[in-house]
Write an enzyme that holds these catalytic residues in place. Structure first.
Site, short mmCIF file in Angstrom:
data_model
loop_
_atom_site.label_atom_id
_atom_site.label_comp_id
_atom_site.label_asym_id
_atom_site.label_seq_id
_atom_site.Cartn_x
_atom_site.Cartn_y
_atom_site.Cartn_z
CE LYS A 1 -11.45 9.15 3.41
NZ LYS A 1 -11.52 7.69 3.71
N GLY B 1 -3.36 5.53 -2.78
CA GLY B 1 -4.46 4.57 -2.90
C GLY B 1 -4.44 3.93 -4.27
CB SER B 2 -6.98 1.93 -5.98
OG SER B 2 -8.06 2.83 -6.03
CB THR B 3 -4.37 2.89 -10.58
OG1 THR B 3 -3.01 2.67 -10.16
CG2 THR B 3 -4.35 3.54 -11.95
N GLY C 1 -7.27 7.30 -8.04
CA GLY C 1 -6.36 8.36 -8.49
C GLY C 1 -6.82 8.97 -9.80
CD GLU D 1 3.85 8.32 -3.88
OE1 GLU D 1 4.13 7.23 -4.42
OE2 GLU D 1 4.64 9.28 -3.85
CB CYS E 1 1.99 0.28 -3.20
SG CYS E 1 3.22 1.05 -2.13
CD GLU F 1 -1.84 -2.71 -6.59
OE1 GLU F 1 -2.92 -2.10 -6.73
OE2 GLU F 1 -0.86 -2.26 -5.99
P1 NAD Z 1 -8.68 3.20 -2.51
O1 NAD Z 1 -8.32 4.05 -3.67
O2 NAD Z 1 -9.92 2.39 -2.57
O3 NAD Z 1 -8.81 4.09 -1.19
C1 NAD Z 1 -7.77 4.90 -0.75
C2 NAD Z 1 -8.35 6.06 0.04
O4 NAD Z 1 -9.12 6.85 -0.86
C3 NAD Z 1 -9.28 5.66 1.18
O5 NAD Z 1 -9.11 6.56 2.25
C4 NAD Z 1 -10.67 5.85 0.54
O6 NAD Z 1 -11.67 6.12 1.50
C5 NAD Z 1 -10.41 7.05 -0.33
N1 NAD Z 1 -11.34 7.20 -1.46
C6 NAD Z 1 -12.01 6.25 -2.13
N2 NAD Z 1 -12.78 6.81 -3.08
C7 NAD Z 1 -12.58 8.14 -3.03
C8 NAD Z 1 -13.07 9.26 -3.75
N3 NAD Z 1 -13.95 9.12 -4.73
N4 NAD Z 1 -12.62 10.48 -3.43
C9 NAD Z 1 -11.71 10.64 -2.45
N5 NAD Z 1 -11.23 9.64 -1.70
C10 NAD Z 1 -11.65 8.40 -2.00
O7 NAD Z 1 -7.40 2.29 -2.23
P2 NAD Z 1 -7.26 1.18 -1.13
O8 NAD Z 1 -7.96 -0.03 -1.61
O9 NAD Z 1 -7.58 1.74 0.21
O10 NAD Z 1 -5.68 0.94 -1.12
C11 NAD Z 1 -5.05 0.00 -1.90
C12 NAD Z 1 -4.36 0.68 -3.07
O11 NAD Z 1 -3.45 1.66 -2.59
C13 NAD Z 1 -3.53 -0.28 -3.88
O12 NAD Z 1 -3.77 -0.05 -5.24
C14 NAD Z 1 -2.10 0.11 -3.53
O13 NAD Z 1 -1.16 -0.20 -4.51
C15 NAD Z 1 -2.22 1.56 -3.30
N6 NAD Z 1 -1.11 2.05 -2.49
C16 NAD Z 1 -0.14 2.81 -3.09
C17 NAD Z 1 0.95 3.25 -2.35
C18 NAD Z 1 2.03 4.08 -2.96
O14 NAD Z 1 2.75 4.73 -2.21
N7 NAD Z 1 2.19 4.09 -4.26
C19 NAD Z 1 1.05 2.91 -1.01
C20 NAD Z 1 0.04 2.14 -0.45
C21 NAD Z 1 -1.04 1.71 -1.19
#
Ligand code: NAD
Length: 497
Positions: A193, A246-248, A251, A268, A302, A399
């Site tokens: 996804k 994605g975001s903490t 997560g 991650e 990130c 962040e």
């Molecule tokens: P996000 O958590 O908003 O979204 C990430 C993904 O999760 C998207 O595909 C989104 O549609 C999905 N998502 C959102 N809510 C969800 C839910 N309730 N259930 C399942 N999926 C859901 O993050 P973002 O704003 O897209 O990305 C930015 C963040 O990602 C930053 O915090 C960044 O540090 C982190 N990031 C981490 C790494 C790493 O490897 N550590 C790499 C890249 C980005």
């Protein structure tokens, strides 16, 4: 930073973006059941780029069923590892051949400079894929020596099953390709996804997966929103593991949502990584290195080294160098020739990052350079350096995920005190040391609580190196041997002789 000359978007990419986009399930492009769509914007203009299918729980269910069947009873479980490796090599070749189109697509939906999408996104992913392919035939168990006489045992590593992969918008294509590489090498199957803001790289990847000839159901792609498609994937009882980037905050929600089924979870997440510039550093390297550790991809990385600690002996020199670089950085649309920094991904992200800068100013930070929106079209922000910042400020703790450096001086305190500063965060993803003193480097690297320590420029995100975070930056590791092993269960077979 690549500033590769690239003319306007090609007809092929234009036609691809404009076509009606479907979901990739069981090697076929299918309509979403509910027929809903999402408009995707070009962050350089704020105008519509195309529409994608808004998959929901019923589409996810179909995709999980396909992945389940491929894992349980398709040709996948009995396929020799070398055949899986060959498929990955084929896919890598196709990615390489499509590198220009991938670069264009990433410039248009994410906003990144063309060269970054082409080299970091497409060609880098092809290399990661070939690296992971090598692991397919090198997975093994152990034969432990047992305490009791006349007993014998061995361990097996077996693929975990169906993996639900969820990716963010900041580095599309590479994020998705990395997950595909490791899932395929380990013998698992997957439902991906991608982020709703930047879905086109994943859809291009789906086309290449189909062309490479993977068996049906091994790789499925469902576009859609996080709180519908993403949520349904996380909660699906037939998914064995969630591999989330994605975001903490998301997560943390995923961990709770996986509790009822006790699915495996890899996370991650975000970071607030420190950079230390010691007075003995080669400043001709350290200055651009520290600057680009934040300005690359408009700070939407990130691992951004967004807390910059500079020894007071070289503080003014380093700040002057980084500010000069920030002033001269060519900010513009990713496809504009010479563009070195693109827009932020969305109006929401521009507002969020601008809000952090404002909060820093309110709390007493000095804007050395930047701090403002650039132009009135699209979501461009000037590369920004803030000084007079302090550990208690929001801008130093949160962040930001934008091109904002918070610079702070340090002195001759001992390495324990310096490490305390480095570790003064809830995150622990990456860190950067610039020094020519081997003792300083090794002693500090040992004291820093982060998944990666990059010294004097480091080695980038090499596919051989395990990558992941301490503390609230995540659980588990991707890439390297560790990334493959994280997708496997260990079985112990024990017998009496
Ligand atoms: P996000 O958590 O908003 O979204 C990430 C993904 O999760 C998207 O595909 C989104 O549609 C999905 N998502 C959102 N809510 C969800 C839910 N309730 N259930 C399942 N999926 C859901 O993050 P973002 O704003 O897209 O990305 C930015 C963040 O990602 C930053 O915090 C960044 O540090 C982190 N990031 C981490 C790494 C790493 O490897 N550590 C790499 C890249 C980005």
């Amino acid at each position: 930073m690549n500033a590769v000359v690239k003319p306007a978007v090609s007809d092929r990419t234009h036609a691809f973006l404009q076509q009606p986009h479907k979901l990739f399930i069981n090697n076929q492009w299918v309509e979403s059941r509910a027929g809903q769509t999402i408009e995707v914007l070009n962050p350089a203009t704020g105008k519509a780029l195309g529409r994608i299918a808004a998959g929901d729980a019923s589409d996810i269910d179909l995709a999980v069923k396909a992945a389940r069947a491929a894992f349980d009873s398709g040709p996948w479980p009995s396929m020799p590892p070398i055949e899986r490796a060959k498929l990955l090599w084929k896919l890598a070749d196709l990615i390489e051949a499509a590198a220009d189109q991938i670069g264009e697509t990433l410039s248009l939906d994410n906003g990144m400079p063309f060269g970054m999408g082409k080299f970091g996104g497409a060609l880098g992913s092809a290399q990661s894929m070939r690296y992971a392919a090598g692991w397919a035939g090198k997975i093994d168990g152990r034969v432990p020596v047992l305490s009791a006489p006349d007993k014998f045992a061995y361990t097996l590593r077996e693929p975990i099953g169906v993996v639900g992969c969820i990716t963010p918008w900041n580095f599309p294509f590479a994020m998705e390709a990395d997950k595909v590489s490791q899932v395929v090498a380990s013998g698992c199957t997957m439902v991906l996804k991608p982020a709703e803001l930047t879905p086109f790289g994943a859809l291009l990847l789906g086309k290449l997966v189909q062309e490479a000839g993977f068996p049906p159901g091994v790789i499925n792609i469902v576009t859609g929103y996080g709180n519908t498609a993403g949520k349904a994937l996380v909660e699906h009882p037939d998914v064995n593991k969630i591999s989330f980037t994605g975001s903490t905050a998301t997560g943390q929600w995923i961990v709770q949502a996986c509790a009822p089924t006790l699915k495996r979870v890899a996370l991650e997440l975000g970071g607030k990584s420190p950079t230390f510039v010691f007075p003995d550093a080669d400043l001709s390297q350290a200055i651009p290195g520290a600057a680009m550790a934040v300005f690359v991809n408009s700070g939407q990385i990130c691992v951004a080294g967004s807390r910059l600690y500079i020894h007071k002996k070289v503080f003014d020199q380093v700040i002057e160098g980084i500010s000069g670089l920030a002033r001269n950085l060519k900010v513009g649309p990713g496809l504009e020739p010479g563009s070195q920094m693109g827009p932020l991904v969305s109006q929401g992200q521009l507002d969020r990052v601008s809000g952090y800068i404002e909060s820093g100013i309110t709390e007493g930070a000095e804007v050395v350079v930047g701090g403002k929106r650039q132009g009135s079209e699209g979501y461009f922000l000037q590369p920004t350096v803030l000084a007079q910042t302090h550990r208690s400020m929001k801008v130093v703790r949160a962040e930001i995920f934008g091109p904002v450096i918070c610079a702070m001086p340090f002195g001759d305190e001992d390495l324990d005190a310096i490490a305390k500063v480095a570790n003064d965060t809830t995150y622990g993803l990456s860190s950067y040391i610039w020094s020519r003193d081997v003792g300083t480097v090794h002693k500090l690297a040992k004291r820093i609580h982060a998944g990666t320590v990059q010294v004097n420029g480091g080695a980038g995100l090499d596919p051989a190196l395990p990558f992941g975070g301490y503390k609230q930056s995540g659980w588990g590791r991707e890439k390297g041997r560790e990334g493959i092993e994280a997708l496997m269960e260990i079985k112990t077979v024990a017998m009496s002789l």
